[in-house]
Design a protein around this motif. Structure first.
Motif, PDB file in Angstrom:
ATOM      1  N   PRO A   1       5.931  -5.803   2.482  1.00  0.00           N
ATOM      2  CA  PRO A   1       5.899  -6.276   3.877  1.00  0.00           C
ATOM      3  C   PRO A   1       5.444  -5.223   4.883  1.00  0.00           C
ATOM      4  O   PRO A   1       4.713  -5.549   5.822  1.00  0.00           O
ATOM      5  CB  PRO A   1       7.347  -6.706   4.146  1.00  0.00           C
ATOM      6  N   SER A   2       5.847  -3.974   4.718  1.00  0.00           N
ATOM      7  CA  SER A   2       5.425  -2.946   5.676  1.00  0.00           C
ATOM      8  C   SER A   2       3.927  -2.661   5.556  1.00  0.00           C
ATOM      9  O   SER A   2       3.258  -2.414   6.554  1.00  0.00           O
ATOM     10  CB  SER A   2       6.243  -1.664   5.514  1.00  0.00           C
ATOM     11  N   GLU A   3       3.399  -2.731   4.344  1.00  0.00           N
ATOM     12  CA  GLU A   3       1.961  -2.532   4.151  1.00  0.00           C
ATOM     13  C   GLU A   3       1.180  -3.712   4.744  1.00  0.00           C
ATOM     14  O   GLU A   3       0.122  -3.530   5.353  1.00  0.00           O
ATOM     15  CB  GLU A   3       1.634  -2.374   2.666  1.00  0.00           C
ATOM     16  N   PHE A   4       1.707  -4.920   4.577  1.00  0.00           N
ATOM     17  CA  PHE A   4       1.064  -6.099   5.151  1.00  0.00           C
ATOM     18  C   PHE A   4       1.041  -5.991   6.674  1.00  0.00           C
ATOM     19  O   PHE A   4       0.005  -6.231   7.316  1.00  0.00           O
ATOM     20  CB  PHE A   4       1.798  -7.364   4.706  1.00  0.00           C
ATOM     21  N   THR A   5       2.164  -5.604   7.288  1.00  0.00           N
ATOM     22  CA  THR A   5       2.246  -5.452   8.740  1.00  0.00           C
ATOM     23  C   THR A   5       1.265  -4.392   9.229  1.00  0.00           C
ATOM     24  O   THR A   5       0.548  -4.603  10.211  1.00  0.00           O
ATOM     25  CB  THR A   5       3.681  -5.084   9.158  1.00  0.00           C
TER      26      THR A   5
END
Length: 175
Positions: free
Chosen positions: A14-18
């Motif tokens: 999720p942090s990489e997607f954001t």
């Protein structure tokens, strides 16, 4: 019909997607509606896109946790105000909950009697055609009933900040 074969797909962190999606420039819009009691509602959205030319459809995606979410999924119409480069303060105001978003007087009755910004780059009035599930957001599909455009420069959201597109020289064909 698209058919997926094989096992479940791996999910991105999720942090990489954001972080990745923050690099994608998006238009900044304030979407407005009025509920059955006549109360205006609005939110800032960068998840706005055209969907179809025939019929003319757009989509916008409010968070399911937003206080205005129930008003929008129950609405029969909404108005997308594409903000100009000078309207980042309005974007910030409509992005926050718990305050009077309409108290500054910059919203005026516009298309379909909905709150609109006179200084917007564009205004797109829609009737609500469909509400789809989009994970932690709903996808509002709107049938465009009217559209207007100005000659102003748009506000863009990129790298977690408001900016404006850089002018580019006109493209010509070498010949």
């Amino acid at each position: 019909m698209l058919v997926r074969t094989g096992g479940p797909l791996a999910a991105v962190d999720p942090s990489e997607f954001t972080r990745t999606m923050a690099r994608v420039p998006t238009p900044v819009t304030v979407v407005t509606t009025v509920d059955a009691a006549g109360r205006p509602w609005g939110f800032t959205a960068s998840s706005f896109s055209s969907l179809s030319m025939d019929p003319p459809l757009v989509l916008v995606c409010p968070a399911k946790t937003a206080s205005c979410h129930p008003a929008f999924v129950a609405a029969d119409r909404f108005l997308v105000n594409v903000l100009s480069a000078t309207q980042s303060d309005i974007a910030g105001r409509f992005a926050r909950s718990g305050q009077d978003k309409f108290g500054d007087g910059d919203m005026v009755p516009s298309e379909e009697g909905l709150p609109g910004l006179a200084g917007a780059v564009a205004r797109i009035a829609c009737t609500l055609r469909e509400v789809l599930d989009g994970g932690d957001h709903s996808i509002l599909v709107g049938h465009v009933t009217s559209a207007s455009v100005s000659g102003l420069d748009p506000l863009v959201y990129h790298d977690r900040r408001f900016t404006r597109p850089e002018p580019t020289p006109s493209l010509t064909t070498a010949g």
